[in-house]
Design an enzyme around this catalytic site. Sequence first.
Site, PDB file in Angstrom:
ATOM      1  CB  ILE A   1      -5.373   4.338   2.362  1.00 43.22           C
ATOM      2  CG1 ILE A   1      -5.842   2.897   2.609  1.00 43.22           C
ATOM      3  CG2 ILE A   1      -5.731   4.773   0.937  1.00 43.22           C
ATOM      4  CD1 ILE A   1      -7.357   2.720   2.520  1.00 43.22           C
ATOM      5  N   GLY A   2      -2.446   3.537   4.339  1.00 43.20           N
ATOM      6  CA  GLY A   2      -1.959   3.427   5.708  1.00 43.20           C
ATOM      7  C   GLY A   2      -2.366   2.190   6.465  1.00 43.20           C
TER       8      GLY A   2
ATOM      9  CB  ILE B   1       4.160   6.606  -6.745  1.00 42.37           C
ATOM     10  CG1 ILE B   1       4.540   7.637  -7.808  1.00 42.37           C
ATOM     11  CG2 ILE B   1       3.264   5.498  -7.293  1.00 42.37           C
ATOM     12  CD1 ILE B   1       5.400   7.098  -8.929  1.00 42.37           C
TER      13      ILE B   1
ATOM     14  CG  ASN C   1       9.147   5.030  -9.203  1.00 44.37           C
ATOM     15  OD1 ASN C   1       9.387   3.984  -8.611  1.00 44.37           O
ATOM     16  ND2 ASN C   1       8.848   5.055 -10.498  1.00 44.37           N
ATOM     17  CB  ILE C   2       9.837   2.348  -4.388  1.00 45.62           C
ATOM     18  CG1 ILE C   2       8.842   2.777  -3.288  1.00 45.62           C
ATOM     19  CG2 ILE C   2      10.823   1.327  -3.839  1.00 45.62           C
ATOM     20  CD1 ILE C   2       7.943   1.689  -2.783  1.00 45.62           C
TER      21      ILE C   2
ATOM     22  CB  SER D   1       1.030  -3.977   0.366  1.00 47.16           C
ATOM     23  OG  SER D   1       0.034  -4.667  -0.340  1.00 47.16           O
TER      24      SER D   1
ATOM     25  CB  CYS E   1      -1.513  -7.512  -6.475  1.00 55.74           C
ATOM     26  SG  CYS E   1      -3.032  -6.637  -6.980  1.00 55.74           S
TER      27      CYS E   1
ATOM     28  CG  ASN F   1      -5.589  -1.111  -5.220  1.00 58.02           C
ATOM     29  OD1 ASN F   1      -5.689  -2.218  -5.754  1.00 58.02           O
ATOM     30  ND2 ASN F   1      -5.695   0.016  -5.898  1.00 58.02           N
TER      31      ASN F   1
END
Length: 349
Positions: free
Chosen positions: A16-17, A38, A59-60, A79, A82, A333
Site C-alpha cells: 500500500i505504499g 500483484i 508477478n515479479i 518487503s 513473510c 502486511n
Amino acid sequence: MSTSGKIRVLELFSGIGGMHLALNELGIEYEVVAAVEINDMANRIYRHNFPSSNLLQKNIEGITAKQIAKFDPNMILMSPPCQPFTRSGLKQDVGDKRCLPLLHLMKIVPDLPRIEFILLENVVGFEKSDARNQLTDVLKKIGFCIQEFHLCPSQFNIPNKRPRYYMLAKRNSDFRFLSAQSLQTQFPEDLIKEGGFLAEVHQKVVEKCDDPSSCFKIGKILEEDSTENSSLAEKDLKFFMEFDLVGRESRLSGCFTKSYKRYFLGTGSIFLENFDRLKEVDTSTANYQAKLSETLKPRFFTSREILRLMCFPEWYTFPTDVSSKQAAAVLGNSINVHVVALLIGLLVM
C-alpha cells in the site's frame, strides 16, 4: 539532508505504499520509477494515494533485468512475503512458492550494475533463512556491503510493538557508522538525537513525547470523532482478560496483524476508554460481559489510529469502499514508515 543526486527507486512488493511514504518523510530527492505489486486490493489503495505513480500489477517472477534497466533505478526497496519464514507459514523458506519472486530477483540482480542501494524488510527470523543466506552471498559477490538490523518502533518513541528484520545493502561502499559484519539491535542514537543528521526527521515523533526517553502515550493517536464502527460485541468479550488491553495513558500497543478485527488473540491491542476502571470488573460473575462493556467501553483501534501508530501521514486515506477489516488486513502486511525512513537515511548517507 542531501544526497549526491536524485534517487531513482524501484519499489518491489510495493503493497500500500509504505516504502514510498518513507522516502517522502525522509525528504531526499527521489523518484519512484516503478512500483510492482500483484495484490489487487493493495494496488487499489496505492493508486488512490499515488495516482500519478507508475504502478505495475504483475508477478515479479516475470520481470527481466532488461525491463528493470529501462527504468534506470539505482535503489531497490522491497518487503517480500513473510509467510515462508513464519511459524504459521510452516517456515518452508526457499521451498515455499511465495519465496519464488525473491529467488528470481537474486538471479537477475547481478545483471543490474546501476543498482547502488537495496533495503529489504521482513519478519524476525528471516536472518536465519536459506533465502537470506543466498541473497547475501549474491550481493557480496557483486560488491555490496551489508548491514542487518532487528528493530522495533518502540525503540523510536513510538508506542507499538512491531519487531522486524531489515537488510541494508550498499554497493562498493562501507557503512560509515556501523560494523558491516553483525546483526544490529539498536539504531545509532547519535544520528537521531539533537545535532544528528537524522534528528530533524525524528523530531516530529519526539514532539509527541512528554518524556523523550519513553514512547509517547496512546492518547496522542486517538481519533475522537471517528464514524468507523469499532465496537466489540458482548459475545466477543468471552476471553477479555486474554486480550492485549491499552488505555489513553498506555505507552505501548501490540503488533497489529492482518487478522485484526477478525480474531482477537495476538492480532493487536484493544482500547479501553475507561482503562483505569479495569479493576471494577469481576469476570468470574455470570453475564459479566455486559458490565464490562458498559464500564470499560472496549473497542478496536480505528483504521486511522493504526495508520498513526505506523506513522502514515494524515493525508493518506483508504478508498471509501474499503472496509475497516480490509484496511486492517493490508496494514498488517505493511511497514512502520518512520523506522524505514530512518533506515533509508542511513543507507544513503
